[in-house]
Design a protein around this motif. Structure first.
Motif, PDB file in Angstrom:
ATOM      1  N   GLN A  40       0.819  -1.148   0.089  1.00 52.82           N
ATOM      2  CA  GLN A  40       0.006   0.118  -0.006  1.00 52.82           C
ATOM      3  C   GLN A  40       0.873   1.167   0.052  1.00 52.82           C
ATOM      4  OE1 GLN A  40      -2.191  -0.607   3.699  1.00 52.82           O
ATOM      5  NE2 GLN A  40      -3.787  -2.162   2.370  1.00 52.82           N
ATOM      6  N   GLY A  41       1.963   1.229   0.654  1.00 53.16           N
ATOM      7  CA  GLY A  41       2.802   2.416   0.715  1.00 53.16           C
ATOM      8  C   GLY A  41       3.619   2.808  -0.501  1.00 53.16           C
ATOM      9  N   VAL A  42       3.738   1.593  -1.186  1.00 56.75           N
ATOM     10  CA  VAL A  42       4.588   1.674  -2.308  1.00 56.75           C
ATOM     11  C   VAL A  42       3.460   2.258  -3.455  1.00 56.75           C
ATOM     12  CG1 VAL A  42       5.482   0.465  -4.442  1.00 56.75           C
ATOM     13  CG2 VAL A  42       6.293  -0.144  -2.199  1.00 56.75           C
ATOM     14  N   LEU A  43       2.316   1.680  -3.476  1.00 56.98           N
ATOM     15  CA  LEU A  43       1.355   2.463  -4.205  1.00 56.98           C
ATOM     16  C   LEU A  43       1.105   3.953  -4.112  1.00 56.98           C
ATOM     17  CD1 LEU A  43      -0.438   1.551  -6.709  1.00 56.98           C
ATOM     18  CD2 LEU A  43      -2.264   0.912  -5.061  1.00 56.98           C
ATOM     19  N   ILE A  44       1.041   4.236  -2.965  1.00 55.02           N
ATOM     20  CA  ILE A  44       0.736   5.642  -2.498  1.00 55.02           C
ATOM     21  C   ILE A  44       1.912   6.580  -2.896  1.00 55.02           C
ATOM     22  CG2 ILE A  44       0.352   7.500  -0.647  1.00 55.02           C
ATOM     23  CD1 ILE A  44      -1.532   5.209   0.625  1.00 55.02           C
ATOM     24  N   PHE A  45       3.331   5.829  -2.696  1.00 52.13           N
ATOM     25  CA  PHE A  45       4.635   6.782  -3.078  1.00 52.13           C
ATOM     26  C   PHE A  45       4.449   6.877  -4.501  1.00 52.13           C
ATOM     27  CE2 PHE A  45       8.808   6.278  -4.609  1.00 52.13           C
ATOM     28  CZ  PHE A  45       9.244   7.562  -3.977  1.00 52.13           C
ATOM     29  N   LEU A  46       4.036   5.704  -5.312  1.00 51.92           N
ATOM     30  CA  LEU A  46       4.269   5.882  -6.826  1.00 51.92           C
ATOM     31  C   LEU A  46       3.123   7.085  -7.270  1.00 51.92           C
ATOM     32  CD1 LEU A  46       4.812   2.170  -7.936  1.00 51.92           C
ATOM     33  CD2 LEU A  46       6.360   4.185  -7.955  1.00 51.92           C
ATOM     34  N   CYS A  47       2.089   6.910  -6.795  1.00 48.13           N
ATOM     35  CA  CYS A  47       1.080   8.003  -7.279  1.00 48.13           C
ATOM     36  C   CYS A  47       1.547   9.365  -6.749  1.00 48.13           C
ATOM     37  CB  CYS A  47      -0.303   7.721  -6.438  1.00 48.13           C
ATOM     38  SG  CYS A  47      -1.268   6.829  -7.091  1.00 48.13           S
ATOM     39  N   LYS A  48       2.190   9.422  -5.640  1.00 51.23           N
ATOM     40  CA  LYS A  48       2.780  11.024  -5.348  1.00 51.23           C
ATOM     41  C   LYS A  48       4.005  11.415  -6.128  1.00 51.23           C
ATOM     42  CE  LYS A  48       1.134  11.056  -0.761  1.00 51.23           C
ATOM     43  NZ  LYS A  48       1.495  11.499   0.851  1.00 51.23           N
ATOM     44  N   ALA A  49       4.812  10.260  -6.637  1.00 53.66           N
ATOM     45  CA  ALA A  49       5.742  10.539  -7.555  1.00 53.66           C
ATOM     46  C   ALA A  49       5.656  10.891  -8.693  1.00 53.66           C
ATOM     47  CB  ALA A  49       6.728   9.420  -7.412  1.00 53.66           C
ATOM     48  N   ILE A  50       4.483  10.374  -9.324  1.00 51.52           N
ATOM     49  CA  ILE A  50       4.038  10.630 -10.517  1.00 51.52           C
ATOM     50  C   ILE A  50       3.481  12.003 -10.795  1.00 51.52           C
ATOM     51  CG2 ILE A  50       1.967  10.299 -12.385  1.00 51.52           C
ATOM     52  CD1 ILE A  50       2.459   7.312 -11.606  1.00 51.52           C
ATOM     53  N   GLY A  51       2.737  12.259  -9.520  1.00 54.64           N
ATOM     54  CA  GLY A  51       2.166  13.833  -9.505  1.00 54.64           C
ATOM     55  C   GLY A  51       3.330  14.862  -9.493  1.00 54.64           C
ATOM     56  N   VAL A  52       4.362  14.622  -8.892  1.00 57.48           N
ATOM     57  CA  VAL A  52       5.602  15.390  -8.813  1.00 57.48           C
ATOM     58  C   VAL A  52       6.305  15.646 -10.030  1.00 57.48           C
ATOM     59  CG1 VAL A  52       7.911  15.660  -7.622  1.00 57.48           C
ATOM     60  CG2 VAL A  52       5.872  15.079  -6.115  1.00 57.48           C
ATOM     61  N   ILE A  53       6.242  14.512 -10.692  1.00 57.52           N
ATOM     62  CA  ILE A  53       7.079  14.510 -12.171  1.00 57.52           C
ATOM     63  C   ILE A  53       6.317  15.257 -12.946  1.00 57.52           C
ATOM     64  CG2 ILE A  53       7.570  12.960 -13.965  1.00 57.52           C
ATOM     65  CD1 ILE A  53       8.537  10.957 -11.928  1.00 57.52           C
ATOM     66  N   ALA A  54       4.741  15.281 -13.119  1.00 56.95           N
ATOM     67  CA  ALA A  54       3.985  15.684 -13.871  1.00 56.95           C
ATOM     68  C   ALA A  54       3.898  17.107 -13.597  1.00 56.95           C
ATOM     69  CB  ALA A  54       2.612  15.060 -13.811  1.00 56.95           C
TER      70      ALA A  54
END
Length: 85
Positions: free
Chosen positions: A31-45
């Motif tokens: 769950q933590g990895v999934l949330i982290f990936l969503c936030k990372a995608i947001g920051v990159i975008a």
């Protein structure tokens, strides 16, 4: 050079710690990895949108802003669903 060694050591210890945690708590770690990936995608975008806005008209930054907004909304919904944080 010492700074790079310190950063490398810090990253190695954090990755090993995450691996131990993931082996002992697989569901929460996933769950933590999934949330982290969503936030990372947001920051990159967001960064892509800023770059597009600087180099081109504002309309070129709108798709990146929409992707960032959707990624952050998804991360917030996942965090709200999993209250064990």
């Amino acid at each position: 050079m010492i700074f790079l060694a310190f950063i490398a050591g810090f990253l190695a210890i954090s990755i090993l710690s995450w691996a131990v945690y993931a082996l002992t708590h697989p569901v929460v770690a996933g769950q933590g990895v999934l949330i982290f990936l969503c936030k990372a995608i947001g920051v990159i975008a967001v960064l892509v949108g800023i770059g597009a806005w600087i180099g081109h008209p504002f309309i070129n930054a709108v798709p990146a802003a929409l992707v960032a907004a959707l990624a952050f909304i998804a991360a917030n919904r996942l965090e709200a669903r999993w209250r064990s944080w």
